[in-house]
Scaffold this motif. Structure first.
Motif, short mmCIF file in Angstrom:
data_model
loop_
_atom_site.label_atom_id
_atom_site.label_comp_id
_atom_site.label_asym_id
_atom_site.label_seq_id
_atom_site.Cartn_x
_atom_site.Cartn_y
_atom_site.Cartn_z
N LEU A 190 4.43 5.63 -5.52
CA LEU A 190 4.45 5.68 -6.98
C LEU A 190 3.48 6.72 -7.53
N ALA A 191 2.45 7.05 -6.73
CA ALA A 191 1.51 8.09 -7.11
C ALA A 191 2.05 9.48 -6.79
N GLY A 192 3.28 9.55 -6.30
CA GLY A 192 3.92 10.83 -6.03
C GLY A 192 3.60 11.42 -4.67
N LYS A 193 3.06 10.61 -3.76
CA LYS A 193 2.67 11.11 -2.45
C LYS A 193 3.83 11.02 -1.45
N LYS A 194 3.97 12.06 -0.64
CA LYS A 194 4.92 12.01 0.47
C LYS A 194 4.32 11.15 1.57
N ILE A 195 5.20 10.39 2.24
CA ILE A 195 4.76 9.44 3.26
C ILE A 195 5.15 9.94 4.64
N GLY A 196 4.16 10.06 5.51
CA GLY A 196 4.41 10.38 6.90
C GLY A 196 4.15 9.18 7.77
N HIS B 263 0.83 -1.21 0.00
CA HIS B 263 0.00 0.00 0.00
C HIS B 263 0.86 1.26 0.00
N ILE B 264 1.94 1.23 0.76
CA ILE B 264 2.82 2.40 0.84
C ILE B 264 3.51 2.64 -0.51
N GLN B 265 3.94 1.56 -1.15
CA GLN B 265 4.60 1.70 -2.44
C GLN B 265 3.65 2.27 -3.49
N LYS B 266 2.40 1.86 -3.43
CA LYS B 266 1.39 2.39 -4.36
C LYS B 266 1.25 3.90 -4.18
#
Length: 282
Positions: free
Chosen positions: A21-27, A15-18
């Motif tokens: 790949l959509a260009g979202k920053k992860i917190g 889920h995080i990789q998806k």
């Protein structure tokens, strides 16, 4: 918002990789669950800077001592997911102990010096457990930023050093302690307090603020500041003091005279519940 709930490393990473790949920053907001408004403030802080927020919920057995409250530590995943979602989290990663520490697991991560005093002296092995689980979680999530609270000041400083030393992914963000209206620091352990203990616990922040005031009036000798805080706390018969310390805010070593930014920290048992709190002396 209803967050996705994952139980395995593989599923969480997918889920995080998806999202990545959509260009979202992860917190990422690592927690042991039993979420409250203090955790919610961290999640909101993470959401303000990232498009995809992961909240980890894992009661980590390796950071509890043999006489501590691992077995009775509150576990309320459904309520935690509601709070996480309402605060802006897209994903809750809630692994089992077996998922995090599978059969044959034999690695631990420890840190020198920063864990020698304060809670490290009172809880041998505690920060080894913290460092090990945080290293695993940050390598699983690989966030752009991870968010921690100042209430756990020693833990936050240790995690900053851990991330720097081991090149763990993302920045470490430490947000201010979230407090009740009367000043009591939000803690999952506050729920253990009786009504009378809850009122007595206020002496922790009251004594810390008295120490701050003494510092503001020009006192720089830490023995006098510690004495003031200790005397105020010890007036409460149902509170057993663990420590009152003034340490350098960077290396967490005790100081006799304050010349740089310092941390005034306390730990005490209110009834059977161990609480911590701290303030900076600037």
């Amino acid at each position: 918002m209803t967050p996705i709930i994952t139980r395995t490393v593989e599923e969480a990473r997918a889920h995080i990789q998806k999202a990545r790949l959509a260009g979202k920053k992860i917190g990422c907001v690592p927690t042991m669950g039993a979420l409250h408004e203090g955790h919610a403030s961290l999640i909101r802080g993470a959401r303000s800077e990232n498009e995809f927020v992961v909240v980890t919920v894992f009661v980590n057995p390796t950071q509890f001592g043999p006489q501590e409250d691992f077995s009775r530590y509150p576990r309320q995943l459904e309520a935690d997911c509601q709070i996480a979602g309402a605060s802006g989290a897209e994903l809750v990663f809630a692994p089992s102990v077996e998922e995090m520490y599978p059969s044959g697991f034999s690695t631990s991560v420890d840190i020198q010096k920063l864990g020698d005093h304060l809670c490290g002296r009172s809880r041998p092995g505690h920060f080894r457990g913290v460092c090990t689980v945080v290293t695993k979680l940050l390598n699983i999530v690989r966030p752009d930023g991870s968010y921690f609270g100042q209430k756990d000041a020693q833990q936050a400083r240790i995690i900053q050093q851990l991330a720097s030393d081991l090149n763990l992914p993302g920045i470490i963000v430490v947000l201010p302690t979230y407090r009740e209206k009367d000043g009591l620091a939000m803690s999952s352990r506050n729920r253990y307090l009786s009504e009378s203990e809850r009122q007595e616990a206020l002496i922790l922040i009251q004594s810390l603020r008295a120490g701050q005031e003494l510092f503001a009036r020009g006192e720089r000798e830490t023995a006098k500041i510690r004495q003031l805080v200790r005397e105020q706390i010890c007036q409460k018969p149902n509170i057993q003091l663990d420590y009152v310390e003034v340490v350098d805010s960077t290396d967490l070593q005790p100081v006799d005279r304050i010349q740089n930014k310092a941390l005034l920290a306390v730990a005490a048992f209110v009834g059977k519940t161990r609480l911590i709190d701290n303030v900076f002396l600037l």
